[in-house]
Design an enzyme around this catalytic site. Structure first.
Site, mmCIF file in Angstrom:
data_model
loop_
_atom_site.group_PDB
_atom_site.id
_atom_site.type_symbol
_atom_site.label_atom_id
_atom_site.label_comp_id
_atom_site.label_asym_id
_atom_site.label_seq_id
_atom_site.Cartn_x
_atom_site.Cartn_y
_atom_site.Cartn_z
ATOM 1 N N HIS A 33 0.856 -1.196 0.000
ATOM 2 C CA HIS A 33 0.000 0.000 0.000
ATOM 3 C C HIS A 33 0.890 1.245 0.000
ATOM 4 C CE1 HIS A 33 -3.455 2.466 0.609
ATOM 5 N NE2 HIS A 33 -3.780 2.151 1.837
ATOM 6 N N HIS A 78 -2.071 -2.228 -9.651
ATOM 7 C CA HIS A 78 -3.069 -1.596 -8.771
ATOM 8 C C HIS A 78 -4.327 -2.450 -8.795
ATOM 9 C CE1 HIS A 78 -5.699 1.454 -7.011
ATOM 10 N NE2 HIS A 78 -4.599 2.053 -6.617
ATOM 11 N N ASP A 113 2.871 5.518 -6.507
ATOM 12 C CA ASP A 113 4.116 5.407 -5.732
ATOM 13 C C ASP A 113 5.356 5.324 -6.599
ATOM 14 O OD1 ASP A 113 2.026 3.527 -3.735
ATOM 15 O OD2 ASP A 113 3.032 5.325 -3.033
HETATM 16 C C1 SDX Z 1 -1.367 2.205 -3.314
HETATM 17 O O1 SDX Z 1 -6.088 0.771 -3.289
HETATM 18 C C2 SDX Z 1 -5.619 1.956 -3.502
HETATM 19 O O2 SDX Z 1 -6.269 2.826 -3.984
HETATM 20 C C3 SDX Z 1 -4.169 2.134 -3.075
HETATM 21 C C4 SDX Z 1 -3.532 3.465 -3.453
HETATM 22 C C5 SDX Z 1 -4.173 4.621 -2.709
HETATM 23 O O3 SDX Z 1 -4.057 5.760 -3.185
HETATM 24 O O4 SDX Z 1 -4.692 4.396 -1.579
HETATM 25 O O5 SDX Z 1 -3.648 3.682 -4.832
HETATM 26 C C6 SDX Z 1 -2.041 3.508 -3.078
HETATM 27 O O6 SDX Z 1 -1.340 1.393 -2.419
HETATM 28 C C7 SDX Z 1 -0.820 1.900 -4.681
HETATM 29 C C8 SDX Z 1 -0.231 0.454 -4.783
HETATM 30 C C9 SDX Z 1 1.206 0.471 -4.214
HETATM 31 N N1 SDX Z 1 1.703 -0.906 -4.113
HETATM 32 C C10 SDX Z 1 2.725 -1.311 -4.927
HETATM 33 O O7 SDX Z 1 3.204 -0.639 -5.841
HETATM 34 C C11 SDX Z 1 3.250 -2.704 -4.597
HETATM 35 C C12 SDX Z 1 3.438 -3.499 -5.883
HETATM 36 N N2 SDX Z 1 2.090 -3.785 -6.429
HETATM 37 C C13 SDX Z 1 1.506 -5.054 -6.102
HETATM 38 O O8 SDX Z 1 1.807 -5.558 -4.851
HETATM 39 C C14 SDX Z 1 0.047 -5.165 -6.549
HETATM 40 O O9 SDX Z 1 -0.019 -4.699 -7.825
HETATM 41 C C15 SDX Z 1 -1.034 -4.496 -5.718
HETATM 42 C C16 SDX Z 1 -0.986 -4.917 -4.291
HETATM 43 C C17 SDX Z 1 -0.931 -3.034 -5.813
HETATM 44 C C18 SDX Z 1 -2.375 -4.923 -6.313
HETATM 45 O O10 SDX Z 1 -2.459 -6.292 -6.123
HETATM 46 P P1 SDX Z 1 -3.740 -7.133 -6.625
HETATM 47 O O11 SDX Z 1 -4.814 -6.285 -7.154
HETATM 48 O O12 SDX Z 1 -4.066 -8.079 -5.529
HETATM 49 O O13 SDX Z 1 -3.153 -7.849 -7.885
HETATM 50 P P2 SDX Z 1 -2.867 -9.374 -7.934
HETATM 51 O O14 SDX Z 1 -1.961 -9.739 -6.813
HETATM 52 O O15 SDX Z 1 -4.170 -10.071 -8.099
HETATM 53 O O16 SDX Z 1 -1.995 -9.446 -9.274
HETATM 54 C C19 SDX Z 1 -2.572 -9.866 -10.478
HETATM 55 C C20 SDX Z 1 -1.400 -10.466 -11.250
HETATM 56 C C21 SDX Z 1 -0.646 -11.559 -10.448
HETATM 57 O O17 SDX Z 1 -0.061 -12.403 -11.403
HETATM 58 P P3 SDX Z 1 -0.859 -13.807 -11.766
HETATM 59 O O18 SDX Z 1 -1.067 -14.519 -10.451
HETATM 60 O O19 SDX Z 1 -2.145 -13.363 -12.434
HETATM 61 O O20 SDX Z 1 0.091 -14.531 -12.702
HETATM 62 O O21 SDX Z 1 -0.418 -9.445 -11.490
HETATM 63 C C22 SDX Z 1 0.784 -9.780 -10.834
HETATM 64 C C23 SDX Z 1 0.448 -10.796 -9.771
HETATM 65 O O22 SDX Z 1 1.574 -11.621 -9.479
HETATM 66 N N3 SDX Z 1 1.299 -8.547 -10.255
HETATM 67 C C24 SDX Z 1 2.573 -8.167 -10.309
HETATM 68 C C25 SDX Z 1 2.614 -6.917 -9.688
HETATM 69 N N4 SDX Z 1 1.383 -6.578 -9.273
HETATM 70 C C26 SDX Z 1 0.577 -7.595 -9.626
HETATM 71 N N5 SDX Z 1 3.678 -8.793 -10.825
HETATM 72 C C27 SDX Z 1 4.840 -8.098 -10.693
HETATM 73 N N6 SDX Z 1 4.965 -6.877 -10.111
HETATM 74 C C28 SDX Z 1 3.868 -6.263 -9.598
HETATM 75 N N7 SDX Z 1 3.981 -5.066 -9.026
#
Ligand code: SDX
Length: 427
Positions: free
Chosen positions: A267, A308, A365
Site C-alpha cells: 500500500h 493496482h 508510488d
Molecule cells: C497504493 O487501493 C488503492 O487505492 C491504493 C492506493 C491509494 O491511493 O490508496 O492507490 C495507493 O497502495 C498503490 C499500490 C502500491 N503498491 C505497490 O506498488 C506494490 C506493488 N504492487 C503489487 O503488490 C500489486 O499490484 C497491488 C498490491 C498493488 C495490487 O495487487 P492485486 O490487485 O491483488 O493484484 P494481484 O496480486 O491479483 O496481481 C494480479 C497479477 C498476479 O499475477 P498472476 O497470479 O495473475 O500470474 O499481477 C501480478 C500478480 O503476481 N502482479 C505483479 C505486480 N502486481 C501484480 N507482478 C509483478 N509486479 C507487480 N507489481
C-alpha cells in the site's frame, strides 16, 4: 472445489429470492446482498474484496479502466493544476469547493489547532532515535485519543468537525517531529504566516536557531503531492479507518489504525520500496534482470510502484508526479540517475507481455519517491508524507460514515477448520 453453482439471472421484475441491483452515479452497479444470508442462509465469498462494494460513498470515484480519479466529481489533474491542498481537504470533507469566506474560515481553524499539546511532545522521547517515522506516527496519533476522548460526542456535529480539523491541523507537526526527533534536532513550531505545505516544510527542514526560507517551487510541488495522495475511495487504509469507526471508536484511534495499514509495502509503503528497488537496480543495464525477477512466479519479488487493484490503466496521479519530479529536478539542477532508470523501467515493463496482459502500470508510488528524495526527504519519511496527505481523505470518510447507519462492520467467513470434537478424556 465447488459442488454446487448458482447462475444469477438479471430480470426487470423482482421474483421470489431475487436481489435488487443498485445503480450509482458513475461506475459499476452493485447487487444488494444484505438480505442474502437472512433469506437464503448462504454467504457471498470475496476475500480481498475484489468484487465487493463495502459502502455507498460520494467522496471519490476511480475509473480503473480509463485511469480516471475524481474528488467530489472534480478530475485530479484539474485540482492538481488549479487548487491547493487546504481547498481540496475542504472539498473532500464538505462535498463542494469553498467560497473565499469559507476557505478563510477553514484555514483559520487549521491554524488554531496546529500546535501539539506540550505533553504530546514527550511521547516522541519514548521511541528509539532510529524508530521508523510511521511507527512513531501510529503511536503519537493513537495517543492523541487519550487527549481528546471525553471532549468528543460523536452525536454532536460540532465535535465531529473539530476532531477532523484537529487531525488535519496537527498531522504536519507530528510528521515533522517524527523526523526531527530521529536526527536529534529540536522541533520548530508552526509559523502561522505560512501556507500549509510551506509550514510543514519549515518544520521538517528548518532549525530553531536560524531563519528557514521555503523555496516556493518546492512548496508548490509538495502541495501537489498532498493533493494527489489526499484520497482514493475504499483503499486498504481508508477501509481500516471506516471499519474502526463503525464501532464508534475515537477518531484519533481510527486514523492511527489507518496509518498502520498504509505503512504496508503493498500500500503506501510502496513509495519507500520503489526507491530501494531503483537504488538496487543501480543502472539501466540491470533492468532486464529485475523485470525477469518480477515475472518469476517462484519469486515473491514484485515491481514496486507497479500494478493496482483498481487501475488497469495508467494511474493519473503517476503522470502528474512524474511531471513534478522532472520540474523539481530541473529547478534544483539535480540529475538523478534514478529518474532515468524509472523511466526506462516503465518503458520496458509497459511493453512486456507479462505486464500488458495483467494490465500492470506505474501507480502513484512509482515516481513519488524520486520527487521526495530530490526535495531532501529521507526514504523512511516517504510514507509519512503519504499519511499526512491521506489524513484529509480518512477524516472525510470518517465524517461520511457518521451520517450512515449501517451499524458495525462485521464480515462473516467460510469456515474450513475442524468439525466439533471433544477434549480427550485421557489428556
Ligand atoms: C497504493 O487501493 C488503492 O487505492 C491504493 C492506493 C491509494 O491511493 O490508496 O492507490 C495507493 O497502495 C498503490 C499500490 C502500491 N503498491 C505497490 O506498488 C506494490 C506493488 N504492487 C503489487 O503488490 C500489486 O499490484 C497491488 C498490491 C498493488 C495490487 O495487487 P492485486 O490487485 O491483488 O493484484 P494481484 O496480486 O491479483 O496481481 C494480479 C497479477 C498476479 O499475477 P498472476 O497470479 O495473475 O500470474 O499481477 C501480478 C500478480 O503476481 N502482479 C505483479 C505486480 N502486481 C501484480 N507482478 C509483478 N509486479 C507487480 N507489481
Amino acid at each position: 472445489m465447488a459442488s454446487k453453482f448458482v447462475t444469477p439471472t438479471l430480470t426487470d421484475q423482482p421474483t421470489d429470492g431475487s436481489l435488487p441491483i443498485l445503480e450509482g452515479t458513475l461506475g459499476p452497479a452493485a447487487v444488494d446482498i444484505q438480505t442474502l444470508f437472512a433469506r437464503q442462509g448462504i454467504l457471498a465469498y470475496d476475500p480481498g474484496f475484489r468484487s465487493t462494494a463495502s459502502c455507498k460513498s460520494s467522496i471519490t470515484f476511480v475509473d480503473g479502466d480509463n485511469g480516471v480519479l475524481l474528488y467530489r466529481g472534480y478530475p485530479i489533474e484539474e485540482l492538481a493544476q488549479h487548487s491547493n491542498f487546504v481547498e481540496v481537504a475542504y472539498l473532500l470533507m464538505n462535498g463542494e469547493l469553498p467560497t473565499p469566506n469559507q476557505l478563510r474560515t477553514f484555514q483559520n481553524e487549521l491554524l488554531d489547532f496546529n500546535l501539539l499539546h506540550d505533553q504530546v511532545m514527550s511521547f516522541f522521547r519514548g521511541f528509539r532515535r532510529d524508530a521508523h517515522p510511521m511507527a512513531v506516527m501510529v503511536g503519537v496519533v493513537g495517543a492523541l485519543s487519550a487527549f481528546y476522548h471525553d471532549v468528543i460526542d460523536l452525536q454532536n456535529p460540532a465535535d465531529r468537525h473539530r476532531a477532523a480539523i484537529r487531525l488535519i491541523a496537527k498531522m504536519p507537526m507530528i510528521a515533522a517531529a517524527s523526523y526531527t526527533y530521529s536526527v536529534g534536532r529540536p522541533q520548530r513550531y508552526p509559523n502561522n504566516e505560512l501556507d500549509y505545505s510551506s509550514n510543514f516544510l519549515q518544520m521538517m527542514f528548518g532549525r530553531p536557531n536560524r531563519e528557514h526560507k521555503v523555496d516556493p517551487v518546492l512548496a508548490r510541488a509538495f502541495d501537489v503531492i498532498l493533493i494527489l495522495h489526499a484520497d482514493h475511495e475504499q483503499n486498504a487504509s481508508t477501509s481500516t479507518v471506516r471499519m474502526a469507526a463503525s464501532s464508534g471508536a475515537n477518531p484519533f484511534a481510527c486514523v492511527a489504525a489507518g496509518i498502520a495499514s498504509l505503512w504496508g509495502p503493498a500500500h503506501g509503503g510502496a513509495n519507500e520500496a520503489v526507491l530501494k528497488m531503483l537504488s538496487e537496480i543501480g543502472t539501466v543495464e540491470n533492468i532486464p534482470k529485475v523485470i525477469a525477477r518480477a515475472k518469476d512466479k517462484s519469486s515473491s519479488f514484485r515491481l514496486m510502484g507497479f500494478g493496482h487493484r483498481v487501475y488497469k490503466n495508467f494511474d493519473p496521479r503517476s503522470r502528474v508526479i512524474q511531471q513534478q519530479a522532472s520540474q523539481v529536478l530541473t529547478h534544483l539542477g539535480i540529475d538523478d540517475p534514478l529518474l532515468e532508470i524509472a523511466m526506462r523501467l516503465e518503458e520496458i515493463a509497459t511493453k512486456d507481455e507479462y505486464f500488458v496482459e495483467r494490465k500492470l502500470y506505474p501507480n502513484v508510488d512509482f515516481y513519488s519517491g524520486i520527487l521526495l528524495r530530490a526535495m531532501g526527504f529521507p526514504v523512511n519519511m516517504f510514507t509519512a508524507v503519504f499519511a499526512l496527505a491521506r489524513t484529509a481523505g480518512w477524516v472525510s470518510h470518517w465524517l461520511e460514515l457518521q451520517s450512515e447507519n449501517h451499524g458495525i462492520d462485521r464480515p462473516r467467513q467460510l469456515y474450513v477448520g475442524s468439525g466439533k470434537r471433544s477434549y480427550p478424556a485421557n489428556k
